[in-house]
Scaffold this motif. Structure first.
Motif, PDB file in Angstrom:
ATOM      1  N   PHE A 140       1.644   4.018  -4.552  1.00 16.30           N
ATOM      2  CA  PHE A 140       1.965   3.654  -5.931  1.00 16.30           C
ATOM      3  C   PHE A 140       3.390   3.128  -6.060  1.00 16.30           C
ATOM      4  CE2 PHE A 140      -1.477   6.711  -6.063  1.00 16.30           C
ATOM      5  CZ  PHE A 140      -2.361   6.090  -6.936  1.00 16.30           C
ATOM      6  N   VAL A 141       3.990   2.814  -4.925  1.00 16.30           N
ATOM      7  CA  VAL A 141       5.309   2.172  -4.948  1.00 16.30           C
ATOM      8  C   VAL A 141       5.121   0.681  -5.200  1.00 16.30           C
ATOM      9  CG1 VAL A 141       7.326   1.546  -3.574  1.00 16.30           C
ATOM     10  CG2 VAL A 141       6.404   3.876  -3.453  1.00 16.30           C
ATOM     11  N   VAL A 142       5.798   0.177  -6.221  1.00 17.87           N
ATOM     12  CA  VAL A 142       5.684  -1.228  -6.606  1.00 17.87           C
ATOM     13  C   VAL A 142       7.008  -1.928  -6.333  1.00 17.87           C
ATOM     14  CG1 VAL A 142       5.287  -2.832  -8.525  1.00 17.87           C
ATOM     15  CG2 VAL A 142       3.981  -0.690  -8.381  1.00 17.87           C
ATOM     16  N   GLN A 143       6.933  -3.033  -5.613  1.00 14.35           N
ATOM     17  CA  GLN A 143       8.140  -3.788  -5.304  1.00 14.35           C
ATOM     18  C   GLN A 143       8.801  -4.300  -6.580  1.00 14.35           C
ATOM     19  OE1 GLN A 143       7.485  -6.980  -2.569  1.00 14.35           O
ATOM     20  NE2 GLN A 143       9.661  -7.447  -2.313  1.00 14.35           N
ATOM     21  N   GLY A 144      10.093  -4.041  -6.688  1.00  8.81           N
ATOM     22  CA  GLY A 144      10.843  -4.489  -7.842  1.00  8.81           C
ATOM     23  C   GLY A 144      10.868  -3.508  -8.996  1.00  8.81           C
ATOM     24  N   ALA A 145      10.164  -2.373  -8.856  1.00 11.78           N
ATOM     25  CA  ALA A 145      10.118  -1.387  -9.935  1.00 11.78           C
ATOM     26  C   ALA A 145      11.182  -0.301  -9.785  1.00 11.78           C
ATOM     27  CB  ALA A 145       8.741  -0.741 -10.014  1.00 11.78           C
TER      28      ALA A 145
END
Length: 211
Positions: A140-145
């Motif tokens: 659930f790691v989102v790039q840019g978040a």
């Protein structure tokens, strides 16, 4: 920072609910303590489990859980210590005379801090929990978040928040089912023996788990 879509939150929260409802060592320990001493001991056990789980969240965010995932020695050490602790708790319950279940005795003799500490240790010494957080949270790691560690910490903490909506009703239901029966010494002895057998079984199960 933490800019996620509705689909992201729907998927994560659904998974978190399912994971918290799945039977496991934490639920078994909490319900066992609830049956043994009522809602107060159940909530103390729950708080201990949550504290230990939060420790795993911190370790996952810091990357320390990777050690358990990659080191067979570290995994084995934590596993055997945890299994031994559960079996020791089980033996203590098996040796009890059951008097702790008598309704009048619960109000005056139950000490919550030892139950809380047991919950913390039970959760911390379960290497499967550490590996679970390491495997589950990165999905659930989102790039840019935001920073990876912050996203891991946020989602790990939210799993515990979800548990706060699921486990308390289970404790209240568990107390209600046994509250009328605690006045029987024979039933108290049977509950102690049952709790002891469950803890020993959980310890053996943990000892047999592989990475």
């Amino acid at each position: 920072m933490f800019d996620y879509t509705l689909l992201h939150w729907t998927g994560f929260l659904t998974a978190a609910v399912v994971l918290n409802l799945a039977p496991g060592l934490d639920i078994a320990f909490i319900l066992g303590q609830t049956v043994r001493g009522g809602r107060k001991t159940g909530f103390a056990a729950m708080a201990g489990i949550w504290t230990g789980a939060f420790g795993h969240v911190l370790m996952a965010a810091a990357g320390l859980s990777a050690i358990l995932a990659t080191s067979a020695v570290a995994f084995s050490v934590v596993k055997w210590v945890g299994a031994g602790y559960l079996i020791w708790l089980g033996i203590q319950a098996l040796r009890s005379d059951g008097s702790g279940f008598i309704a009048e005795g619960i109000k005056s003799s139950t000490k919550l801090m030892p139950i809380y500490r047991q919950g913390v240790v039970v959760a911390l010494l379960n290497p499967k929990v550490a590996i679970f957080f390491l495997a589950f949270l990165p999905q659930f790691v989102v790039q840019g978040a935001g920073p990876v560690w912050a996203q891991l910490f946020l989602h790990g903490s939210l799993i515990i928040v979800v548990a706060a909506f699921i486990e308390p009703p289970l404790i209240l239901a568990g107390e209600r089912l046994t509250n009328k029966l605690r006045s029987s010494p024979k039933f108290g002895l049977w509950l102690d023996r049952s709790l002891g057998a469950i803890l020993v079984a959980l310890g053996l199960r943990l000892a047999m788990e592989q990475r």
